[in-house]
Design an enzyme around this catalytic site. Structure first.
Site, PDB file in Angstrom:
ATOM      1  N   THR A 233      22.805   6.287   9.215  1.00  0.00           N
ATOM      2  CA  THR A 233      23.212   5.212  10.108  1.00  0.00           C
ATOM      3  C   THR A 233      22.105   4.881  11.110  1.00  0.00           C
ATOM      4  OG1 THR A 233      25.516   5.914   9.928  1.00  0.00           O
ATOM      5  CG2 THR A 233      24.922   4.617  11.872  1.00  0.00           C
TER       6      THR A 233
ATOM      7  N   ARG B 212      36.394   3.323   1.697  1.00  0.00           N
ATOM      8  CA  ARG B 212      36.207   4.192   2.857  1.00  0.00           C
ATOM      9  C   ARG B 212      35.427   3.497   3.975  1.00  0.00           C
ATOM     10  NH1 ARG B 212      31.528   6.460   5.773  1.00  0.00           N
ATOM     11  NH2 ARG B 212      32.203   8.447   6.676  1.00  0.00           N
ATOM     12  N   VAL B 213      35.883   3.670   5.194  1.00  0.00           N
ATOM     13  CA  VAL B 213      35.194   3.185   6.381  1.00  0.00           C
ATOM     14  C   VAL B 213      34.976   4.365   7.325  1.00  0.00           C
ATOM     15  CG1 VAL B 213      35.313   1.650   8.382  1.00  0.00           C
ATOM     16  CG2 VAL B 213      36.231   0.897   6.172  1.00  0.00           C
ATOM     17  N   GLY B 214      33.759   4.515   7.819  1.00  0.00           N
ATOM     18  CA  GLY B 214      33.445   5.609   8.736  1.00  0.00           C
ATOM     19  C   GLY B 214      33.579   5.195  10.183  1.00  0.00           C
TER      20      GLY B 214
ATOM     21  N   THR C  21      25.833   8.726  14.960  1.00  0.00           N
ATOM     22  CA  THR C  21      25.554   8.907  13.540  1.00  0.00           C
ATOM     23  C   THR C  21      26.009  10.299  13.147  1.00  0.00           C
ATOM     24  OG1 THR C  21      23.833   9.036  11.833  1.00  0.00           O
ATOM     25  CG2 THR C  21      23.177   9.628  14.071  1.00  0.00           C
ATOM     26  N   GLY C  22      26.683  10.417  12.019  1.00  0.00           N
ATOM     27  CA  GLY C  22      27.142  11.738  11.628  1.00  0.00           C
ATOM     28  C   GLY C  22      28.282  11.694  10.645  1.00  0.00           C
TER      29      GLY C  22
ATOM     30  N   GLY D 241      31.420  10.859   9.716  1.00  0.00           N
ATOM     31  CA  GLY D 241      32.296   9.865  10.307  1.00  0.00           C
ATOM     32  C   GLY D 241      33.743  10.270  10.436  1.00  0.00           C
TER      33      GLY D 241
END
Length: 312
Positions: A177, A205-207, A228-229, A231
């Protein structure tokens, strides 16, 4: 009579976190990442040094990173399990707490700019999938053929993930990200984040990146955060808003708040990183992975990029 000091501005960018060490990052990738981060800083710096807004600065900085195939956003985004590319982004203005976000878009060259269009030209905050793609064309946000996003490295990562039947998501554990946070000379903060998600994501899928308060948040009363990571864990903690809340209500400094929230997230099983900027010009970055692509520029002449943990 001495002249008054010039108003302060600060910009931070990131290009993702993960297992980034001198042993795992090639010299070529190291150089490309540093060049990309520096280019993003230069774009945002041009806005802020001329008195522009934090909102404009984070947008242009993220646009640069979206065009750079070194990172997982825009061109160079990872593949879904089905071999498609679905892009997520968000932007938020700390002065007004207006926000816009998109998820699962497939043809927008700069998803961060589409997120801003949602914020400024719709009554909504988050648009997803086909509807977001339609809105993009209605708003004349630049569109590209989906092949424009494709890189051989990302296709190889999908193949590697599928070869491991027990594997889930990003086999290399690199959260690519990208994001930016800034404070401008008027003392306003803004944040923007953009991503292709994780390799092999399924079922739409959505983070955390496009979720306001999870991966992206900005509030002049506290700070701006881009994360960032992992999610799924960042969503459960509400990382970006949690950092902001600790600063606002517990009077914690930026570094303390960021470190504490990431430690809580890690305790649940999720790693990653954040960049944070406050309206007084203070900044922080924190990560629980071996490295994070990151950079900082400021009106005090600061200009640096870093990747590995030992770089400070």
């Amino acid at each position: 009579m001495s002249s008054a000091p010039a108003p302060r501005w600060t910009l931070l960018v990131h290009g993702g976190a993960g297992i980034l060490t001198r042993d795992t990052v090639s010299a070529q990738t190291d150089a490309a990442a540093r060049a990309g981060l520096d280019a993003a800083l230069a774009a945002g710096e041009a806005v802020l040094s001329s008195g522009g807004t934090a909102l404009d600065a984070v947008e242009v900085a993220v646009q640069v990173l979206e065009d750079d195939p070194t990172f997982n956003s825009g061109r160079g985004a990872v593949f879904t399990f089905d071999g498609a590319i679905e892009l997520d982004a968000a932007i938020m203005d700390g002065a007004t707490r207006a926000a816009g976000a998109v998820a699962g878009v497939t043809r927008t060259r700069h998803p961060v700019s589409l997120a801003r269009a949602v914020m400024e030209h719709s009554p909504h905050v988050l648009l997803a999938g086909k509807g977001a793609d339609i809105f993009a064309t209605e708003q004349a946000v630049e569109q590209v053929n989906p092949d424009w996003f494709v890189t051989p490295e990302r296709r190889a990562q999908l193949d590697k993930m599928k070869a491991n039947p027990d594997g889930w998501f990003d086999v290399d554990m690199k959260y690519g990200t990208v994001g930016a946070v800034a404070v401008d000379t008027a003392g306003h903060v803004a944040a923007a984040t953009s991503t292709g998600g994780v390799t092999g994501k399924r079922w739409g899928r959505v983070g955390d990146s496009p979720l306001i308060g999870a991966g992206t948040h900005a509030d002049d009363r506290a700070c701006a955060v881009s994360a960032t990571g992992a999610g799924e864990f960042f969503i459960r903690i509400g990382v970006a808003h949690e950092i902001s809340a600790r600063i606002r209500f517990a009077n914690e400094d930026l570094q303390t708040a960021a470190d504490a929230v990431l430690a809580e997230t890690q305790a649940l099983g999720g790693t990653g990183g954040v960049i944070v900027a406050g309206p007084d010009g203070d900044v922080a970055w924190s990560f629980t992975t071996p490295g994070m692509y990151r950079g900082r520029a400021g009106s005090d002449g600061t200009r640096r990029v870093a990747i590995y943990g030992e770089e400070g």
